[in-house]
Design a protein around this motif. Structure first.
Motif, mmCIF file in Angstrom:
data_model
loop_
_atom_site.group_PDB
_atom_site.id
_atom_site.type_symbol
_atom_site.label_atom_id
_atom_site.label_comp_id
_atom_site.label_asym_id
_atom_site.label_seq_id
_atom_site.Cartn_x
_atom_site.Cartn_y
_atom_site.Cartn_z
ATOM 1 N N SER A 203 30.999 -1.280 -109.674
ATOM 2 C CA SER A 203 31.378 -2.470 -110.434
ATOM 3 C C SER A 203 32.814 -2.381 -110.935
ATOM 4 C CB SER A 203 30.417 -2.659 -111.610
ATOM 5 O OG SER A 203 30.325 -1.469 -112.383
ATOM 6 N N GLN A 204 33.250 -1.159 -111.333
ATOM 7 C CA GLN A 204 34.630 -1.003 -111.801
ATOM 8 C C GLN A 204 35.627 -1.266 -110.673
ATOM 9 O OE1 GLN A 204 32.192 1.161 -112.245
ATOM 10 N NE2 GLN A 204 32.118 1.910 -114.377
ATOM 11 N N THR A 205 35.291 -0.802 -109.459
ATOM 12 C CA THR A 205 36.185 -1.011 -108.317
ATOM 13 C C THR A 205 36.290 -2.497 -107.982
ATOM 14 O OG1 THR A 205 35.524 1.136 -107.428
ATOM 15 C CG2 THR A 205 36.646 -0.379 -105.932
ATOM 16 N N ILE A 206 35.165 -3.186 -108.007
ATOM 17 C CA ILE A 206 35.167 -4.616 -107.702
ATOM 18 C C ILE A 206 35.949 -5.382 -108.765
ATOM 19 C CG2 ILE A 206 33.719 -6.655 -107.431
ATOM 20 C CD1 ILE A 206 31.514 -4.818 -106.381
ATOM 21 N N ALA A 207 35.740 -5.025 -110.037
ATOM 22 C CA ALA A 207 36.467 -5.702 -111.118
ATOM 23 C C ALA A 207 37.969 -5.492 -110.988
ATOM 24 C CB ALA A 207 35.974 -5.192 -112.469
ATOM 25 N N ALA A 208 38.370 -4.276 -110.624
ATOM 26 C CA ALA A 208 39.802 -4.000 -110.453
ATOM 27 C C ALA A 208 40.379 -4.796 -109.288
ATOM 28 C CB ALA A 208 40.016 -2.506 -110.235
ATOM 29 N N ALA A 209 39.619 -4.880 -108.180
ATOM 30 C CA ALA A 209 40.082 -5.653 -107.026
ATOM 31 C C ALA A 209 40.200 -7.130 -107.372
ATOM 32 C CB ALA A 209 39.124 -5.464 -105.853
ATOM 33 N N PHE A 210 39.259 -7.622 -108.167
ATOM 34 C CA PHE A 210 39.291 -9.027 -108.563
ATOM 35 C C PHE A 210 40.510 -9.299 -109.449
ATOM 36 C CE2 PHE A 210 36.539 -12.639 -108.025
ATOM 37 C CZ PHE A 210 36.995 -13.547 -108.966
ATOM 38 N N ASP A 211 40.767 -8.406 -110.395
ATOM 39 C CA ASP A 211 41.957 -8.555 -111.242
ATOM 40 C C ASP A 211 43.230 -8.567 -110.404
ATOM 41 O OD1 ASP A 211 40.546 -8.728 -113.596
ATOM 42 O OD2 ASP A 211 40.661 -6.576 -114.024
ATOM 43 N N SER A 212 43.264 -7.689 -109.399
ATOM 44 C CA SER A 212 44.439 -7.613 -108.530
ATOM 45 C C SER A 212 44.642 -8.919 -107.761
ATOM 46 C CB SER A 212 44.296 -6.440 -107.564
ATOM 47 O OG SER A 212 45.358 -6.409 -106.640
ATOM 48 N N MET A 213 43.563 -9.515 -107.269
ATOM 49 C CA MET A 213 43.682 -10.766 -106.520
ATOM 50 C C MET A 213 44.178 -11.900 -107.415
ATOM 51 S SD MET A 213 40.439 -10.747 -103.842
ATOM 52 C CE MET A 213 39.181 -10.561 -105.093
ATOM 53 N N LEU A 214 43.693 -11.956 -108.647
ATOM 54 C CA LEU A 214 44.155 -12.993 -109.569
ATOM 55 C C LEU A 214 45.628 -12.807 -109.907
ATOM 56 C CD1 LEU A 214 41.143 -13.289 -112.064
ATOM 57 C CD2 LEU A 214 41.717 -14.799 -110.155
ATOM 58 N N GLN A 215 46.039 -11.548 -110.097
ATOM 59 C CA GLN A 215 47.440 -11.281 -110.415
ATOM 60 C C GLN A 215 48.360 -11.639 -109.254
ATOM 61 O OE1 GLN A 215 47.640 -7.167 -111.638
ATOM 62 N NE2 GLN A 215 46.300 -7.487 -113.409
#
Length: 506
Positions: A203-215
């Protein structure tokens, strides 16, 4: 015939002369015999006596200017890559490959190159590496810039995301698609990412990837209205870690409900397994398939192939069973003549027919919530109608009551919190097709109104609306009415109260 005859006509009494239509003068045609007739005297007369008409005649009959040698050679030479027309053709070629999902090798195909050589012989078709390394990256940057500008003008965005496996390469992809409505209430959709997602899917990896895509797209989290995801535990926790409002995918939840219902009754599971074995036999035997087609033609049935199901998609099992029932007569003849590795008993055929009648509304609902115009407002009414369908007892339910009971229980369990989510409840209240008529109880309807009031407090100056206005389910009168729609209308138009006794509580 020469255009000079526009101004002359042959004399009736003397064909060796022509009469001028402008001055009625008679002009010799060049001799007495027809073999010596010409138009030289006529043109000379026109030039001498009628200058304006002669000018018009001369322009109409002017010969094209003879091209120079340089001009002839230029037409045979290939255009340079920087030529404005060549640039436009190359851009159009790149768009053709990108928009129509054409292979990059299309620029090397003989037929395609021959077509372009006919359309523009001077155009030199670029190589495949040039399209791959130069044109496609340029097109990507142009589209990315355009999409980025569009997103900067939007105050609220909804997203769908999923982790899936590519069918053309052994890799996992994390996708992100954005949807929004513009000032004209036109819905837009654009896929922002389909990136390789390697490593552990925590879940932490997915959340980080999602944050990266939004940024990457400069999208602040305050602009995220909702993220739609499947029911995987890691995805649920990821949205919590990312602190983003989210909703589970209704279609995926229905998938879980149907699987529980199908596997709850051993007789149904066994019948489906036999049907799967029959379809597999025809899928792996070209001879058996051709014999079945011959039988279909003999009994005047449309030639159709049996559909194989994929166990991860319940509606594919629905289609498989449906195709078996459609070909029941043809399959019966096939068994009597050639045999099959397994056959369905009369009881199993009857059971599968009942299964189709039960799962029909699930299929219809899956299509509705999976369509491009589906909204969060459709979820609560659909669940209410689905629960009513499953708890209504009829004489046709004999033999599948256990399955229907398990389906109803699965609906209650899987959608237990659907009315507690403000996104679903407020959307349902504000939808003129539903209003407050489809909530499971008076309490949940009142809670939904309180959720809406809290949202309205954030919008000072907005007038309150009548939340008890009778609903109108159908947005368009020309849409076909289905069995599922009829149950919507039954609840909406009959004025059924929102008490627990009327709609059922879950």
């Amino acid at each position: 015939m020469s255009a000079v005859w526009t101004y002359f006509k042959i004399c009736v009494d003397d064909k060796s002369k022509a009469e001028c239509k402008l001055c009625t003068g008679k002009v010799s045609r060049g001799g007495k015999e027809s073999t010596s007739f010409n138009t030289s005297n006529l043109i000379k007369h026109l030039r001498t006596h009628h200058a304006q008409e002669y000018t018009e005649f001369a322009k109409a009959n002017a010969r094209p200017e003879q091209p120079t040698l340089t001009q002839v050679l230029e037409k045979r030479q290939k255009m340079s890559r920087e030529n404005p027309r060549a640039v436009k053709i190359t851009e159009a070629l790149t768009h053709f490959i990108a928009l129509d999902d054409q292979p990059l090798s299309v620029v090397e195909n003989v037929g395609f190159r021959r077509l372009l050589s006919v359309l523009e012989p001077r155009y030199e078709i670029p190589s495949r590496p040039y399209i791959t390394d130069i044109m496609l990256p340029k097109l990507f940057e142009d589209v990315k810039k355009h999409v980025h500008n569009l997103l900067q003008e939007v105050s609220a965005l909804s997203f769908t995301t999923d982790i899936w496996t590519s069918s053309v390469s052994p890799m996992l992809l994390l996708s992100l698609t954005a949807q929004w409505i513009d000032e004209e209430f036109v819905r837009h959709q654009v896929t922002l990412h389909a990136k390789s997602f390697r490593g552990s899917h925590t879940s932490q990896t997915i959340a980080a990837a999602f944050d990266s895509m939004l940024q990457t797209w400069d999208i602040p989290k305050t602009s995220v209205h909702v993220v739609l995801w499947d029911n995987a535990r890691n995805m649920i926790k990821a949205m919590s870690y990312a602190e983003l409002p989210s909703l589970p995918c209704t279609a995926h939840t229905l998938q879980l409900v149907v699987h529980e219902g199908l596997l709850s009754q051993r007789s149904v599971a066994d019948a489906v397994a036999v049907g799967r074995k029959i379809v597999g036999h025809f899928k792996h035997s070209a001879l058996a398939s051709s014999r079945l087609e011959d039988i279909q033609l003999q009994i005047n049935q449309p030639v159709k192939r049996l559909q194989q199901d994929v166990q991860t998609r319940w509606n594919s099992t629905f289609y498989m069973v449906q195709s078996l029932i459609e070909q029941k007569r043809a399959l019966g003849i096939f068994v009597s003549e050639y045999g099959l590795p397994d056959t369905l008993t009369a009881h199993q055929w009857t059971l599968l027919e009942k299964v189709i009648s039960v799962l029909g509304p699930f299929e219809e609902l899956t299509q509705k919530v999976g369509s491009s115009d589906a909204t969060a407002a459709d979820v609560i009414p659909a669940v209410t109608v689905l629960h009513r369908f499953l708890t209504r007892e009829t004489d046709e339910d004999h033999g599948i009551k256990a399955m229907m009971g398990t389906l109803a229980a699965a609906v209650r369990t899987r959608f237990t919190d659907v009315e507690e989510n403000p996104l679903n409840s407020i959307a349902t209240l504000l939808d003129p097709r539903y209003k407050n008529r489809f909530f499971s109880s008076t309490t949940t309807a009142v809670n939904a109104k309180e959720m809406l009031k809290l949202e309205l407090l954030r919008l000072p100056g907005e007038e309150d609306h009548d939340l008890n206005e009778p609903p109108s389910r159908k947005a368009r009168s020309d849409q076909p009415t289905t069995s599922f729609d009829s149950m919507f209308d039954e609840i909406a138009l009959a004025g059924i109260s929102i008490s627990g006794q009327s709609c059922g509580r879950f």
